[in-house]
Motif scaffolding. Structure first.
Motif, PDB file in Angstrom:
ATOM      1  N   GLN A  92       0.828  -1.204   0.000  1.00  6.00           N
ATOM      2  CA  GLN A  92       0.000   0.000   0.000  1.00  6.00           C
ATOM      3  C   GLN A  92       0.865   1.258   0.000  1.00  6.00           C
ATOM      4  O   GLN A  92       0.527   2.248  -0.649  1.00  6.00           O
ATOM      5  CB  GLN A  92      -0.952  -0.007   1.199  1.00  6.00           C
ATOM      6  CG  GLN A  92      -2.043  -1.043   1.060  1.00  6.00           C
ATOM      7  CD  GLN A  92      -3.018  -0.997   2.204  1.00  6.00           C
ATOM      8  OE1 GLN A  92      -2.635  -1.131   3.366  1.00  6.00           O
ATOM      9  NE2 GLN A  92      -4.286  -0.814   1.879  1.00  6.00           N
ATOM     10  N   ARG A 145       0.665   4.351  -2.616  1.00  8.81           N
ATOM     11  CA  ARG A 145       0.463   5.741  -2.180  1.00  8.81           C
ATOM     12  C   ARG A 145       1.563   6.670  -2.674  1.00  8.81           C
ATOM     13  O   ARG A 145       1.310   7.847  -2.926  1.00  8.81           O
ATOM     14  CB  ARG A 145       0.347   5.793  -0.659  1.00  8.81           C
ATOM     15  CG  ARG A 145      -0.956   5.204  -0.171  1.00  8.81           C
ATOM     16  CD  ARG A 145      -1.085   5.237   1.344  1.00  8.81           C
ATOM     17  NE  ARG A 145      -2.416   4.797   1.722  1.00  8.81           N
ATOM     18  CZ  ARG A 145      -2.652   3.695   2.445  1.00  8.81           C
ATOM     19  NH1 ARG A 145      -1.659   2.941   2.884  1.00  8.81           N
ATOM     20  NH2 ARG A 145      -3.903   3.369   2.732  1.00  8.81           N
ATOM     21  N   THR A 183      -6.558   0.130  -1.106  1.00  9.57           N
ATOM     22  CA  THR A 183      -5.831   1.355  -0.751  1.00  9.57           C
ATOM     23  C   THR A 183      -6.614   2.596  -1.169  1.00  9.57           C
ATOM     24  O   THR A 183      -6.763   3.545  -0.370  1.00  9.57           O
ATOM     25  CB  THR A 183      -4.433   1.365  -1.403  1.00  9.57           C
ATOM     26  OG1 THR A 183      -3.746   0.156  -1.051  1.00  9.57           O
ATOM     27  CG2 THR A 183      -3.617   2.575  -0.969  1.00  9.57           C
ATOM     28  N   ASP A 222      -8.289   5.495   1.343  1.00  5.20           N
ATOM     29  CA  ASP A 222      -7.851   6.880   1.244  1.00  5.20           C
ATOM     30  C   ASP A 222      -8.918   7.815   0.686  1.00  5.20           C
ATOM     31  O   ASP A 222      -8.726   9.033   0.702  1.00  5.20           O
ATOM     32  CB  ASP A 222      -6.596   6.965   0.367  1.00  5.20           C
ATOM     33  CG  ASP A 222      -5.423   6.250   1.016  1.00  5.20           C
ATOM     34  OD1 ASP A 222      -5.533   5.852   2.197  1.00  5.20           O
ATOM     35  OD2 ASP A 222      -4.395   6.082   0.351  1.00  5.20           O
TER      36      ASP A 222
END
Length: 70
Positions: free
Chosen positions: A28, A32, A64, A68
């Motif tokens: 992850q 990101r 992910t 987010d």
């Protein structure tokens, strides 16, 4: 620990960790770092640069992005 089975993308996580020998959190973090790339660009990065299969890469990216989003 919960007795509920994992659902959605997270259902792949035990297999991902076993197959590739890295915790999902590390995958992850890689995703990101590539923001604001699009979903399929992130999937392609995991596949081409790190050798993940499509299903595993897609599960990591989907989870992910969902975490987010909000």
């Amino acid at each position: 620990m919960t007795d509920k089975p994992l659902k959605g993308p997270a259902a792949y996580f035990p297999s991902i960790e076993k197959t590739y020998g890295r915790p999902v959190a590390e995958w992850q973090a890689l995703v990101r770092r590539r923001y604001p790339a699009k979903h399929m660009e992130l999937v392609a990065m995991l596949k081409t640069e790190h050798g993940l299969g499509h299903g595993h890469a897609n599960a990591i990216v989907a989870q992910t992005l969902a975490e987010d989003k909000g």
